[in-house]
Every structure is written in structure tokens, then in C-alpha cells.
Design a protein around this motif. Structure first.
Motif: not given
Lengths: 257, 221
Positions: A116-117, A120-121, A123, A126, A169
Motif C-alpha cells: 500500500e505505502g 500509493i505514496v 508511486r 505494482r 517504505m
């Protein structure tokens, strides 16, 4: 050594209404250092930790992360002004945080929690994020739980997944807020093992904990807090062997027995 | 003398019921869209930390919840042209009135749903560096929506029944059509019963759907 510390806190102050939770706290955390924060409940440990990534706003003093002021910028007169949301988010993303109550996203699988991080954060593509996530999930020993939803995991598994989520992250530092306090005693070890490995790999860590064994064995320095102040900040053998403050000695006597 | 039911009459006038049901469905559809969109905005404003957003939303919500919808409808249709020079058709006025009214209730459903999500979730989202919008969209709302479904379906059923107040503005919705028919046929029992049946047929599928969704999400957990 004159290397600038990764985290520098100067005269940090915070109040909740009339209650002074932090009353002028100053310390540095060097790169690669593991600092354990101990102290009685209500001493301001968690609030201090949450100020480091500005989940909690502080009112005076400063927190510097990698020489950048966190949450504020200084105007021409040197006064603190609220920083832009963007800058706050950017510095936050450089610190991973692990919570007492795990706070995994219950509507997402373990794999989705960890990607998710980055997706979404940051970019990240995937496929790339998933590859990294799988490696991290393997590191915390949850490869067989990739597609599982958090409510179906044990507390220890949830906390390990939460550590993987924060590591995804690629943070410069990790903040742990009583990571084992909500766990059944038999599950504490597996989480501490993951944290110990992380420390050995050189991760900068600030750990609020009640696990004195962990603080003693893994931390480079231990901070004893009481009533919003640092009572003592010293290597573990000094804190646990020959505490210089009677308050530390008294606290340790109570938690060890 | 015993009552003789005359169901044949309902069948003979089935066109009236179908026409009424169509208007009722149209009123429901558009006021629902309006109520949900406006309600979402108001609900987010209401749970904001900023007083400039929170206070107006609170005033709106409390005003619309504390006053009768009948007065609101009459006001929008008859008083707005005088005060603001805005004249709407009766169907539009009914949609706007019911939509504005429902927005206040739907806003409260959204707010309660959002606030029911543990603070740790937004802490975790923030600690990853997410913005407020990202945290809402990706983390908070997907969980909140699941909790909102049962009260929302409740509100939907209420809304559909509220459309009968359109008759005050001479909108030819189901109840209004039925009452005209009663005035011509003097068969209120058959006709009101049929009205109830039609409403039930319109609303029940959604109740059924909501229960299925709830069950599915429960297994998911």
C-alpha cells in the motif's frame, strides 16, 4: 566523531490542556543506533515517539530529522510556522512506525498491506512493489500468509506484518511504540526476534518498550523517562547495572519483580 | 353486511399504479443521488477539524433535521420564487426538497461511519506518508462504508416513503395517483393496500441486497 545525528530533539515541549506531557526533552539518535525508551506509564514516552514523525504536534522546541525540521519551518524572525502538509508527509514517509495495536488495514491482505505505502505514496510500479513486499514478508516469516486478512492472524503475526509494512517504505529509521505490549506472552519472542535482526542489520531504531531484556541486550542506549523529562540516558549496562538516578532504580525494581 | 373486496378494480386501473410507481422511482432516484452527494460532502465537513467547515455543516444538518420536511417542501416550491426569484417545476422542487432534507441524515450516517473507524487506522496511514485524501479513500472510507450500509438502506427506505409528500406539490407520485383514484372509485381499502404492496416491491430488493452484503463481509472478516 562529528557525524550529524539522524534524529535531533531539542527542548521539546508538549501539553494536553493543562497537563505538561513533555517538559523540555533533548537528545540525539545517531545513524544505526538503537535507543530504547523506558519509564512508568504516563511518563510521556509514547507522546515523545509520536512527536518524532509529527503524528503528535509539539508546541515548542524542535525535532530535526536528517537536519530537517519536522512539522514546522522557521520564518525570517526565527519563529516556528506550521510546515506544508506535503513536507510533513515527505519526512514522515522516511520513518517507519510500528504501533502497540498493530493497526494493519483489516480490509487488505497481508501482501496488500505491505504494498500500500510504496504503490500509493511512492508511486512505485505494482509489480516491483509486490516483489519487494514478498521479500520483506519472507523476512518476517509470513510467506504462507500473503493472501490472509489481518483479523485471521495471531497478534504476533499481525505485528510482524506491520513491521514489514513499515519497512516497505525503505525508511531511514523505525519507531516502535510498545510493539509487544498487546501480545500474549508466548508471542512476544517472535516479534522481538524480528526487531533484533533489524537492529543487527544497522537500522536506526527508537523503541518505546516494557521489555527490559530487549532494552538491555539490543539497545545501544536506554532513555529513562518520568513525568515528561529524561531522568537518565545511558548505555544499558549503566542503566541496569548502576543507575545514577534513584527514580530509575526505583522503576527498575518495580518492573523486574 | 360484510365487505366485498373488489381486486378486479385494481387490475383495471393498473396503468395508474404503474405511472405512479414510475414517478415515485424517479423522485427516489434523483433525491437519493442528491442526498448522497451532498450528504458525503456535509459528513466530511462535519467531521473536519476546521471550524469554518464544521460549523456550517452542523448548522445545516441540525436545521434540516429539526424542522418538518413538509414545511421545507412548501417553502422551496412556494417561497423561493418570492424570496430569490427561483421557480422550479413541481417534480424538481420535490427532488430538491427531499434531497436537501435527506442530505442532513445521510451526512450523519457518513460521519458516524467515519468516526467509528479506530484512530489507529489513520495514524498508520499517516505514518506511511499518506495525505488526508489518500487515507480517506484507501483506508477509512472502504471500512466505514461497510458499517454504513445497514443505516443507509434504512434511510433509503425512509426516503422512498417520503416521496409521497410530493403530493403536496401536486406531483403525480404513487400515493397522489392512488388518492385521485380513490376519489373516483370510493375503494380506499383495495387501493391503499395496493400502494403498500407496490412500495414493498420497490424497497424489498434493496433490503435483501443489504443483508446479503452484510453476510458476505462478515465471512470476509
Amino acid at each position: 566523531m562529528t557525524e550529524t545525528p539522524l534524529i535531533r530533539v531539542r527542548d521539546l515541549r508538549k501539553t494536553f490542556g493543562k497537563l505538561e506531557v513533555l517538559r523540555g526533552v533533548s537528545f540525539d539518535v545517531q545513524r544505526g543506533e538503537v535507543m530504547a525508551i523506558i519509564g512508568p506509564s504516563g511518563s510521556g514516552k509514547s507522546t515523545l515517539l509520536r512527536c518524532l514523525n509529527f503524528l503528535e504536534e509539539y508546541e515548542a522546541g524542535e525535532v530535526l530529522f536528517d537536519s530537517t525540521l519536522v512539522g514546522y519551518r522557521k520564518d525570517a524572525a526565527g519563529r516556528l510556522r506550521p510546515d506544508s502538509e506535503r513536507n510533513i508527509r515527505r519526512v514522515r514517509a522516511r520513518m517507519g512506525m510500528v504501533f502497540q495495536s498493530f493497526n494493519l488495514f483489516p480490509h487488505k491482505t497481508v501482501l496488500e498491506n505491505v504494498t500500500e505505502g510504496p504503490v500509493i505514496v511512492q508511486r512505485a510500479p505494482r509489480a516491483e512493489a509486490e516483489e519487494r513486499a514478498r521479500a520483506l514478508i519472507a523476512r518476517v516469516g509470513l510467506t504462507d500468509k500473503l493472501a490472509t486478512y489481518p483479523p485471521q492472524l495471531s497478534g504476533g503475526q499481525q505485528q510482524r506484518a506491520a513491521i514489514a509494512r513499515a519497512l516497505a517504505m525503505q525508511p531511514d529509521a523505525m519507531l516502535f511504540d510498545e510493539p509487544t505490549s498487546a501480545l500474549d506472552p508466548e508471542l512476544v519472542g517472535e516479534v522481538l526476534d524480528v526487531m533484533r535482526t533489524l537492529a543487527n542489520e544497522g537500522m536506526t531504531m527508537v523503541v518505546v518498550t516494557h521489555e527490559m531484556g530487549f532494552a538491555r541486550q539490543v539497545a545501544d542506549r536506554v532513555m529513562m523517562m518520568d513525568r515528561g523529562e529524561i531522568v537518565e540516558l545511558a548505555p544499558p549496562n549503566q542503566i541496569f547495572g548502576a543507575p545514577s538516578s534513584p527514580r530509575t532504580a526505583e522503576f527498575l525494581r518495580r518492573v523486574v519483580h | 353486511m360484510s365487505y366485498v373486496w373488489q381486486w378486479q378494480l385494481v387490475w383495471d386501473f393498473r396503468g395508474v399504479f404503474i405511472r405512479g410507481a414510475e414517478i415515485t422511482a424517479t423522485l427516489t432516484f434523483w433525491s437519493l443521488i442528491m442526498g448522497v452527494v451532498l450528504g458525503l460532502v456535509l459528513g466530511m465537513m462535519r467531521s473536519s477539524r476546521l471550524a469554518v467547515l464544521r460549523v456550517p455543516a452542523a448548522v445545516y444538518i441540525d436545521t434540516f433535521r429539526a424542522t418538518p420536511i413538509l414545511v421545507q417542501l412548501v417553502w422551496i416550491y412556494y417561497a423561493l420564487p418570492i424570496v430569490l426569484g427561483v421557480q422550479m417545476g413541481n417534480i424538481t422542487a420535490a427532488v430538491v426538497g427531499i434531497g436537501l432534507h435527506e442530505a442532513a441524515y445521510i451526512a450523519e450516517i457518513f460521519r458516524a461511519g467515519i468516526e467509528s473507524i479506530d484512530r489507529g487506522q489513520s495514524d498508520a496511514a499517516k505514518s506511511l506518508g499518506m495525505s488526508y485524501g489518500q487515507a480517506m479513500r484507501r483506508i477509512i472510507l472502504p471500512q466505514a462504508v461497510r458499517r454504513m450500509v445497514p443505516p443507509f438502506i434504512n434511510e433509503f427506505a425512509t426516503l422512498m416513503k417520503l416521496t409521497t409528500l410530493g403530493s403536496v406539490l401536486a406531483v403525480n407520485e404513487l400515493l397522489h395517483e392512488a388518492e385521485n383514484l380513490i376519489n373516483n372509485t370510493y375503494r380506499p381499502l383495495e387501493i391503499y393496500t395496493t400502494v403498500a404492496l407496490v412500495f414493498g416491491l420497490l424497497i424489498y430488493p434493496f433490503i435483501w441486497l443489504s443483508q446479503r452484503l452484510e453476510r458476505r463481509w462478515k465471512q470476509h472478516k
